[in-house]
Structures are given as structure tokens and as C-alpha cells.
Scaffold this motif. Structure first.
Motif, PDB file in Angstrom:
ATOM      1  N   GLN A 127      48.387  46.348  35.911  1.00  0.00           N
ATOM      2  CA  GLN A 127      48.299  45.321  36.952  1.00  0.00           C
ATOM      3  C   GLN A 127      47.541  44.088  36.455  1.00  0.00           C
ATOM      4  N   CYS A 128      46.402  44.284  35.829  1.00  0.00           N
ATOM      5  CA  CYS A 128      45.665  43.145  35.262  1.00  0.00           C
ATOM      6  C   CYS A 128      44.859  43.637  34.062  1.00  0.00           C
ATOM      7  N   GLU A 129      45.264  43.188  32.886  1.00  0.00           N
ATOM      8  CA  GLU A 129      44.615  43.652  31.651  1.00  0.00           C
ATOM      9  C   GLU A 129      43.130  43.322  31.636  1.00  0.00           C
ATOM     10  N   LEU A 130      42.789  42.106  32.120  1.00  0.00           N
ATOM     11  CA  LEU A 130      41.395  41.690  32.022  1.00  0.00           C
ATOM     12  C   LEU A 130      40.496  42.507  32.957  1.00  0.00           C
ATOM     13  N   ARG A 131      41.022  42.797  34.146  1.00  0.00           N
ATOM     14  CA  ARG A 131      40.219  43.611  35.086  1.00  0.00           C
ATOM     15  C   ARG A 131      39.953  44.986  34.452  1.00  0.00           C
ATOM     16  N   TYR A 132      40.977  45.508  33.763  1.00  0.00           N
ATOM     17  CA  TYR A 132      40.807  46.778  33.044  1.00  0.00           C
ATOM     18  C   TYR A 132      39.658  46.643  32.026  1.00  0.00           C
ATOM     19  N   ALA A 133      39.698  45.533  31.257  1.00  0.00           N
ATOM     20  CA  ALA A 133      38.692  45.353  30.194  1.00  0.00           C
ATOM     21  C   ALA A 133      37.283  45.244  30.782  1.00  0.00           C
ATOM     22  N   TYR A 134      37.150  44.477  31.882  1.00  0.00           N
ATOM     23  CA  TYR A 134      35.832  44.339  32.510  1.00  0.00           C
ATOM     24  C   TYR A 134      35.312  45.714  32.946  1.00  0.00           C
ATOM     25  N   LYS A 135      36.241  46.493  33.545  1.00  0.00           N
ATOM     26  CA  LYS A 135      35.798  47.762  34.132  1.00  0.00           C
ATOM     27  C   LYS A 135      35.598  48.866  33.094  1.00  0.00           C
ATOM     28  N   LYS A 168      44.679  39.882  28.888  1.00  0.00           N
ATOM     29  CA  LYS A 168      45.025  38.688  29.689  1.00  0.00           C
ATOM     30  C   LYS A 168      44.732  38.896  31.178  1.00  0.00           C
ATOM     31  N   PRO A 169      44.237  37.836  31.844  1.00  0.00           N
ATOM     32  CA  PRO A 169      44.131  37.945  33.304  1.00  0.00           C
ATOM     33  C   PRO A 169      45.516  37.762  33.925  1.00  0.00           C
ATOM     34  N   VAL A 170      45.833  38.545  34.925  1.00  0.00           N
ATOM     35  CA  VAL A 170      47.143  38.396  35.584  1.00  0.00           C
ATOM     36  C   VAL A 170      46.892  38.212  37.072  1.00  0.00           C
ATOM     37  N   GLN A 171      47.262  37.055  37.578  1.00  0.00           N
ATOM     38  CA  GLN A 171      47.009  36.806  38.996  1.00  0.00           C
ATOM     39  C   GLN A 171      47.955  37.641  39.851  1.00  0.00           C
ATOM     40  N   TRP A 172      47.416  38.337  40.821  1.00  0.00           N
ATOM     41  CA  TRP A 172      48.247  39.118  41.741  1.00  0.00           C
ATOM     42  C   TRP A 172      47.518  39.227  43.060  1.00  0.00           C
ATOM     43  N   TYR A 173      48.151  39.894  44.045  1.00  0.00           N
ATOM     44  CA  TYR A 173      47.591  39.804  45.397  1.00  0.00           C
ATOM     45  C   TYR A 173      46.201  40.439  45.515  1.00  0.00           C
ATOM     46  N   ARG A 174      45.822  41.314  44.576  1.00  0.00           N
ATOM     47  CA  ARG A 174      44.509  41.944  44.707  1.00  0.00           C
ATOM     48  C   ARG A 174      43.385  41.153  44.030  1.00  0.00           C
ATOM     49  N   CYS A 175      43.689  39.951  43.532  1.00  0.00           N
ATOM     50  CA  CYS A 175      42.615  39.130  42.950  1.00  0.00           C
ATOM     51  C   CYS A 175      41.532  38.869  43.987  1.00  0.00           C
ATOM     52  N   ASP A 176      41.927  38.677  45.254  1.00  0.00           N
ATOM     53  CA  ASP A 176      40.940  38.346  46.280  1.00  0.00           C
ATOM     54  C   ASP A 176      39.895  39.431  46.452  1.00  0.00           C
ATOM     55  N   SER A 177      40.293  40.682  46.220  1.00  0.00           N
ATOM     56  CA  SER A 177      39.303  41.751  46.396  1.00  0.00           C
ATOM     57  C   SER A 177      38.760  42.232  45.048  1.00  0.00           C
ATOM     58  N   CYS A 178      39.082  41.492  43.984  1.00  0.00           N
ATOM     59  CA  CYS A 178      38.637  41.918  42.649  1.00  0.00           C
ATOM     60  C   CYS A 178      37.129  41.656  42.504  1.00  0.00           C
ATOM     61  N   PRO A 179      36.350  42.660  42.103  1.00  0.00           N
ATOM     62  CA  PRO A 179      34.905  42.448  41.985  1.00  0.00           C
ATOM     63  C   PRO A 179      34.531  41.510  40.841  1.00  0.00           C
ATOM     64  N   PHE A 180      35.502  41.184  39.969  1.00  0.00           N
ATOM     65  CA  PHE A 180      35.188  40.330  38.807  1.00  0.00           C
ATOM     66  C   PHE A 180      35.676  38.891  38.994  1.00  0.00           C
ATOM     67  N   LYS A 181      36.109  38.572  40.228  1.00  0.00           N
ATOM     68  CA  LYS A 181      36.716  37.250  40.450  1.00  0.00           C
ATOM     69  C   LYS A 181      35.785  36.111  40.009  1.00  0.00           C
ATOM     70  N   MET A 182      34.470  36.283  40.252  1.00  0.00           N
ATOM     71  CA  MET A 182      33.556  35.178  39.944  1.00  0.00           C
ATOM     72  C   MET A 182      33.315  34.981  38.453  1.00  0.00           C
ATOM     73  N   ILE A 183      33.737  35.957  37.623  1.00  0.00           N
ATOM     74  CA  ILE A 183      33.582  35.736  36.175  1.00  0.00           C
ATOM     75  C   ILE A 183      34.938  35.624  35.482  1.00  0.00           C
ATOM     76  N   CYS A 184      36.015  35.835  36.249  1.00  0.00           N
ATOM     77  CA  CYS A 184      37.363  35.773  35.664  1.00  0.00           C
ATOM     78  C   CYS A 184      37.705  34.317  35.313  1.00  0.00           C
ATOM     79  N   PRO A 185      38.221  34.063  34.097  1.00  0.00           N
ATOM     80  CA  PRO A 185      38.487  32.667  33.723  1.00  0.00           C
ATOM     81  C   PRO A 185      39.504  31.959  34.626  1.00  0.00           C
ATOM     82  N   LEU A 186      40.290  32.730  35.393  1.00  0.00           N
ATOM     83  CA  LEU A 186      41.234  32.071  36.308  1.00  0.00           C
ATOM     84  C   LEU A 186      40.515  31.464  37.515  1.00  0.00           C
ATOM     85  N   PHE A 187      39.364  32.011  37.879  1.00  0.00           N
ATOM     86  CA  PHE A 187      38.725  31.573  39.126  1.00  0.00           C
ATOM     87  C   PHE A 187      37.279  31.109  38.963  1.00  0.00           C
ATOM     88  N   ALA A 188      36.616  31.503  37.858  1.00  0.00           N
ATOM     89  CA  ALA A 188      35.166  31.296  37.730  1.00  0.00           C
ATOM     90  C   ALA A 188      34.748  29.837  37.957  1.00  0.00           C
TER      91      ALA A 188
HETATM   92  S1  SF4 Z   1      40.476  38.080  39.551  1.00  0.00           S
HETATM   93 FE1  SF4 Z   1      40.941  37.936  37.365  1.00  0.00          FE
HETATM   94  S2  SF4 Z   1      40.300  39.903  36.522  1.00  0.00           S
HETATM   95 FE2  SF4 Z   1      40.423  40.173  38.723  1.00  0.00          FE
HETATM   96  S3  SF4 Z   1      42.494  40.943  39.106  1.00  0.00           S
HETATM   97 FE3  SF4 Z   1      42.605  38.713  39.304  1.00  0.00          FE
HETATM   98  S4  SF4 Z   1      43.170  37.945  37.290  1.00  0.00           S
HETATM   99 FE4  SF4 Z   1      42.466  40.069  37.036  1.00  0.00          FE
END
Ligand code: SF4
Length: 415
Positions: free
Chosen positions: A13-21, A243-263
């Protein structure tokens, strides 16, 4: 190495979220929720039921419900402790509690006295091997046996069936099957997977074949090889391996504030002093660049439409040039030829037979770039043959959503 299905799902679903976690192991609040609590409590109650059945007893519905409520209360207390700052919606808590009771009522009346087959184990931990180095860890809700058949039983509380195109559950069952085959292969001839959809009040069963299990093994093994390679690159300092992959669960992602797509939306504006510009800020430059891009797009569309009008006019009158008061334009004709995809091979042999293939076939720059970017080609081995140039630019400006504006306002503390 041992992986779990949820690890692989998160990676897909999102490679970067996997890496953070899982690689950086950044701590996050436990992902407890009412949905999860419902699943855990119902699973726990059914585990209790079948443990009793294994002792050749048929428990009463009341005792199963009692077990359900006791697990559920523990779960709710846990959620409350983890969400100290926000109150749980009591109506929602009651609705979820009621759902679980309904699932157990339906299950009890449908399967009582639970003698459809012999229960071999409940919540058995399994470790299917994908190859010599890669193992999975898992817990199977129930394994039944009857004559020469083993049945994997999995309970789901989801409110809809997975789409036929969604391979997640099929893969999960095929990997369960692989584990059972590795552990008990000599004890059965046929393997059945039974999914009990508690909310949908239905069960769906299918045979698990060697062919399907092998297909899933190959698929997961290759995903995990990919994860291993990227993990290696990340530990060697390549921060872009995942890679970060934007999808509908970004809003509830605990890493949103450090993710390069949103930080960047969570930091204060910064001053910037560009060579030929007066001091300004990053946000102002972004907005100005976006305005320019919108205007360029509008002007380009307008220019193309004028070019067409003038081209038609010139063609009708037979002119090769047109004159304004201060400018003139040349009327050009552009021709393009591209191979028909289904005739590509035929075209290549025809051009080869006329010794013209080398004149028209060129290395595709975009495809070559893609091979290096995706690490299918190793740049170190090609650096004498290709020229690498890197430019980092801002692209594709678009309007901020209201929610994004609100998020920034929260940071700078404005109404
Ligand atoms: S906020 Fe960033 S790290 Fe989290 S799911 Fe979305 S793209 Fe992945």
C-alpha cells in the motif's frame, strides 16, 4: 527472516509507511480501534467455543457471550487508555457491541451443535516457508479434519465481500495452505479453505490447490526479495529506496507529519533570498510559480487555438506565410509516423531487409531512464556509457484543498 502478511500488505500500500514502521521502527500509538476490538472479541469468543468442543463439550450460548463481553471490555479499556485525550462515542461503542452479539447469535444458531467436522486446533501459530531464508508468521483461526480432508477456517467481520480482483484474501489462504501442507502434508489428500463472513451471514469454501499455493509463494517471495533489496539500499543511505504512495489512508497515517509528501505543510513559512528577486518566502514563491504555470497553460491553449485558425485560413487561401501589422507567421505542416503496435515485428524485419533499421531505431531515453531509476540496471556498471544528469524542480502546481489550508493554519495558530 520472518515476515507477516500485514507487513507485506503495508509495503504494497505504501512503501515508505512500511519503512517508517518496520525498518526505522518509529514508535506509533497502538492501532487499536473499535473495528479491531470487535474482531478480537468475536475471534476470542469463537476460540473459547471450539476449545470447549475439543474437550467434547457443547458450551451454552450464554457462556460464549459472556466470554465475548469479557474480552470486549478489556479491549475497550485498552482503547480508552490509549486515547486519553478523546472521549469514545458511547453510541458507537454500543453499536459495535451489538454487532458482535448478533454475529455470535447467528453463528450459534447456524452451527450448533458444532459437529460438522473434528476440530484439530484453534489459533494455531504457523510459519510457512517461502524459500530457504524467508518465513511467514501467522495464526490460523481454526483447522478442522474429516476423513482425508483438512479445512482451514477463517472468520471475517467485514461488511462486504472482497472484490474478485482483490487477491489479498486468496493469497492469505494460499499461504495458510502452504503452512498446513508443510506441517501435516502426509495426513490429508484434500485441503479446503472456508471463510465464514459473520456480518454477511454466509460461508464460502473452496479447494486450495498446489498450483495456487505455488503461484502465491512465488509472488510473495519476489515481493520480499524486493523489500530486502530496498532495506539494504536504505541502510546504505538511500532515503528514496522506499517510495511514498498517496492513498486514502494517508489522513490516518501516523507518519504524515514527517512524510515528504505532506511534511512541508506542517512547518512555518521560511524566508528566501533569491538572486534577482526581492526577499520573499518559500510559500510566496510557490504561489507565484503556480500562477505563472496556470497562465502559461491558458496562453498555450489560446496560442494553439489561434495557430489552428490561422493554419486553416492559410490552407484555404493557399498562403505559406501570413502577415500582421508588426509580426508574421510561417505556415508549417508537421507529419508524424509511428509503428502500428501489432505490426511492430513486421515493420522491423521490413526495415532490416532494406538495411534501414539502424537509421530509425534509437535507444529509448525514457525507457532507459526508467531502468536506472527502478534499479533494474546498475548505474555503476554503465557510467562510462551513459550521461547522468539530475535536476530537481517543482512541478505540477495545483490548488490547496481546504483541509490542507486548515492543517497549516493549525500549525501557525491562526483562525
Ligand atoms: S502519509 Fe506518507 S507515509 Fe503515510 S501512507 Fe501516506 S504517503 Fe505513505
Amino acid at each position: 527472516m520472518v515476515y507477516s502478511h500485514s507487513q507485506v500488505q503495508l509495503y504494497k500500500q505504501c512503501e515508505l509507511r512500511y519503512a517508517y514502521k518496520y525498518i526505522d521502527r518509529i514508535p506509533v500509538p497502538a492501532e487499536a480501534s473499535l473495528h479491531l476490538a470487535l474482531g478480537t472479541s468475536v475471534h476470542g469468543a469463537l476460540e473459547f467455543l471450539y476449545k470447549e468442543v475439543q474437550r467434547l463439550k457443547v458450551p451454552s450460548k450464554e457462556s460464549i457471550l459472556e466470554e465475548y463481553h469479557s474480552i470486549r471490555n478489556e479491549q475497550i479499556t485498552k482503547i480508552q487508555e490509549e486515547n486519553k485525550r478523546s472521549q469514545l462515542d458511547q453510541q458507537q461503542v454500543a453499536d459495535f457491541a451489538h454487532m458482535g452479539v448478533e454475529y455470535i447469535n447467528w453463528y450459534y444458531s447456524t452451527y450448533h451443535p458444532f459437529d460438522q467436522s473434528i476440530v484439530m486446533s484453534t489459533e494455531e501459530k504457523v510459519f510457512p516457508k517461502l524459500d530457504d531464508d524467508i518465513k511467514f508468521r501467522w495464526q490460523i483461526d481454526r483447522i478442522d479434519t474429516q476423513d482425508d480432508t483438512f479445512t482451514i477456517v477463517d472468520y471475517k467481520t467485514s461488511k462486504r465481500y472482497p472484490k474478485d480482483t482483490d487477491e489479498t484474501f486468496k493469497d492469505q489462504i494460499n499461504l495458510y495452505g502452504r503452512a498446513i501442507k508443510q506441517n501435516y502434508g502426509s495426513k490429508f489428500k484434500k485441503l479446503i479453505a472456508k471463510i465464514v463472513y459473520l456480518h454477511l451471514r454466509n460461508e464460502i469454501a473452496r479447494e486450495v490447490t498446489d498450483e495456487e499455493m505455488e503461484k502465491t509463494r512465488i509472488k510473495y517471495s519476489s515481493i520480499i526479495q524486493e523489500i530486502i533489496k530496498k532495506t539494504q539500499r536504505r541502510s546504505n543511505g538511500d532515503k528514496e529506496a522506499f517510495k511514498p504512495v498517496q492513498w486514502y489512508r494517508c489522513d490516518s497515517c501516523p507518519f504524515k507529519m514527517i512524510c515528504p509528501l505532506f511534511a512541508h505543510n506542517y512547518i512555518h513559512d521560511e524566508a528566501v533570498n533569491l538572486d534577482d528577486m526581492k526577499p520573499t518566502t518559500i510559500k510566496a514563491v510557490i504561489d507565484e510559480m503556480a500562477q505563472m504555470a496556470y497562465e502559461i497553460k491558458r496562453l498555450k491553449e489560446q496560442k494553439d487555438s489561434y495557430a489552428k485558425i490561422l493554419g486553416n485560413y492559410a490552407a484555404e487561401k493557399g498562403y505559406k506565410r501570413l502577415y500582421g501589422n508588426e509580426n508574421k507567421v510561417i505556415i508549417g505542416k508537421s507529419e508524424n509516423y509511428s509503428p502500428l503496435p501489432e505490426k511492430k515485428n513486421e515493420l522491423e524485419s521490413k526495415l532490416a531487409s532494406e538495411n534501414m533499421l539502424d537509421d530509425v531505431v534509437d535507444i529509448d531515453r525514457f525507457k532507459l531512464t526508467k531502468k536506472f531509476k527502478e534499479h533494474e540496471l546498475d548505474y555503476d556498471q554503465y557510467q562510462d556509457l551513459v550521461k547522468k544528469s539530475v535536476s530537481i524542480t517543482a512541478q505540477r502546481p495545483s490548488k490547496l484543498k481546504e483541509k490542507e489550508i486548515d492543517e497549516y493554519m493549525d500549525i501557525i495558530g491562526e483562525e
